[in-house]
Scaffold this motif. Structure first.
Motif, PDB file in Angstrom:
ATOM      1  N   ASP A   1      -3.504   1.746   9.339  1.00  7.74           N
ATOM      2  CA  ASP A   1      -2.380   1.744   8.779  1.00  7.74           C
ATOM      3  C   ASP A   1      -1.680   3.375   9.036  1.00  7.74           C
ATOM      4  O   ASP A   1      -2.287   4.243   9.440  1.00  7.74           O
TER       5      ASP A   1
ATOM      6  N   VAL B   1       1.658  -1.258   6.738  1.00  5.61           N
ATOM      7  CA  VAL B   1       0.447  -1.738   7.005  1.00  5.61           C
ATOM      8  C   VAL B   1       0.470  -2.308   8.539  1.00  5.61           C
ATOM      9  O   VAL B   1       1.427  -3.129   9.049  1.00  5.61           O
ATOM     10  N   SER B   2      -0.474  -2.080   9.165  1.00  4.88           N
ATOM     11  CA  SER B   2      -0.538  -2.497  10.657  1.00  4.88           C
ATOM     12  C   SER B   2      -0.783  -4.271  10.554  1.00  4.88           C
ATOM     13  O   SER B   2      -1.195  -4.774   9.744  1.00  4.88           O
TER      14      SER B   2
END
Length: 377
Positions: free
Chosen positions: A357, A375-376
């Motif tokens: 992230d 957030v990825s």
């Protein structure tokens, strides 16, 4: 005790002491400008690696050997200086790994040479996508450009409700060009990039492009440059009365704040890898160690990433049980849940941390404060 036994004991004690005094030397490679502000920022890489070496030595060293850091810093990137750097970084006896570099440009130069020798390289903060594609001994501790460009576009749309954007691209920086491309792609899916302008790294007067920005009056201006140029752009924009929110990448940090000044930087945002207010025990312990050595204040994310880079290497070495680069590489490739200062690192899908992230930080009252985590996906 007869003489033979006594002689054997003396020899064994001598060998034990000699072994205990052996050191393992690990070069840390980073480039920095001669300007005071950027020197302070770039030196953070060295600080982070130094703190990690100290922590490793406190617990008995690396496989019983004291870790010593070789400072491989350069001020310029002319061919002669780069050749000198190359000689220095390959000078340690039994070299097995290098930490660095701190920029994608410098990493692109050293990575092929390190790969040729089958030596491990872990870059703390080189974000260009192609760095780890140079070879299978090249790793990094940070997320990559596509993610941070996309993350900042999503933040602009979702958190700032931006409908229009201008993008100012530093054409002399592959980093800036790459991040800009991903920002534009993501932002353009739902909203409008109404202005794109370019500038060179050596520019100091941005009146012409900022006049166009003022006329376009975008909600946000994305400037993924570095400390000196991005800071000057914010400073001159403030002087011209431009009230758009300025956004940047991980190249901003302390450097851009120092150049822009408090008033010009106020209320602008940038994406980064870590902030000292991140709520984790590892992060808090790192901040405590850092501040005990270097004092309180802002801590660049590059220091935390450099710390993680050496700790990653140490874990792989300890799991391998030796200093053979091939064995260390095999252990790095197995890492799926390394808990670092900057978050969890997972190499299960390659030598870039998977699903790591990012944080969005804000300039506020001459400080850098945590805003949110992206957030990825």
């Amino acid at each position: 005790m007869n003489k033979k036994v006594m002689l054997f004991v003396i020899i064994m004690v001598f060998v034990t002491v000699l072994f205990a005094q052996e050191k393992v030397v690990i070069p840390v490679v980073y480039g920095q400008s001669r300007t005071a502000v950027e020197n302070f920022v770039s030196a953070e890489d060295l600080k982070g690696v130094t703190l990690a070496a100290e922590a490793i030595n406190e617990r008995g060293g690396l496989l019983g050997k004291e870790v010593e850091i070789l400072d491989c810093m350069i001020y310029s990137f002319d061919l002669e200086t780069l050749k000198t750097l190359e000689t220095k970084m390959f000078s340690p006896e039994n070299l097995f790994a290098i930490i660095g570099a701190n920029t994608s440009g410098l990493s692109k130069y050293i990575a092929p040479k390190i790969q040729e020798k089958d030596i491990i390289m872990i870059s703390p903060i080189s974000t260009a996508e192609e760095i780890t594609q140079i070879g299978d001994y090249i790793y990094r501790a940070c997320f990559i450009d596509p993610f941070q460009g996309t993350a900042m576009a999503r933040f602009a749309i979702e958190a700032l409700d931006a409908k229009t954007a201008a993008v100012l691209i530093k054409t002399t920086s592959p980093y800036s060009v790459g991040i800009s491309r991903y920002f534009i792609e993501e932002f353009s899916k739902t909203d409008n990039v109404i202005l794109q302008q370019t500038y060179a790294g050596e520019d100091v007067n941005y009146t012409e492009i900022l006049t166009q920005v003022k006329a376009a009056n975008p909600d946000v201006v994305f400037v993924p440059g570095h400390g000196s140029d991005s800071g000057l752009i914010m400073k001159q924009a403030h002087m011209m009365g431009i009230d758009s929110i300025f956004l940047g990448g991980d190249g901003w940090g302390k450097g851009a704040l120092g150049v822009a000044g408090e008033e010009a930087a106020e209320g602008n945002y940038f994406v980064n890898h870590w902030h000292k207010d991140v709520d984790s025990s590892l992060s808090k312990a790192f901040v405590e160690r850092y501040e005990s050595h270097y004092g309180e204040g802002l801590i660049a994310s590059s220091a935390a990433l450099a710390y993680d880079a050496l700790m990653l290497l140490a874990e792989a070495v300890e799991n391998a049980g030796n200093f053979n680069p091939s064995a260390i590489k095999s252990e790095l490739d197995k890492i799926t849940g390394f808990k670092g200062v900057t978050g969890t690192i997972d190499y299960s899908r390659g030598r870039d941390p998977y699903n790591k992230d990012a944080v969005i930080l804000k300039y506020e009252a001459n400080d850098i404060v945590y805003s949110t985590t992206v957030v990825s996906e």
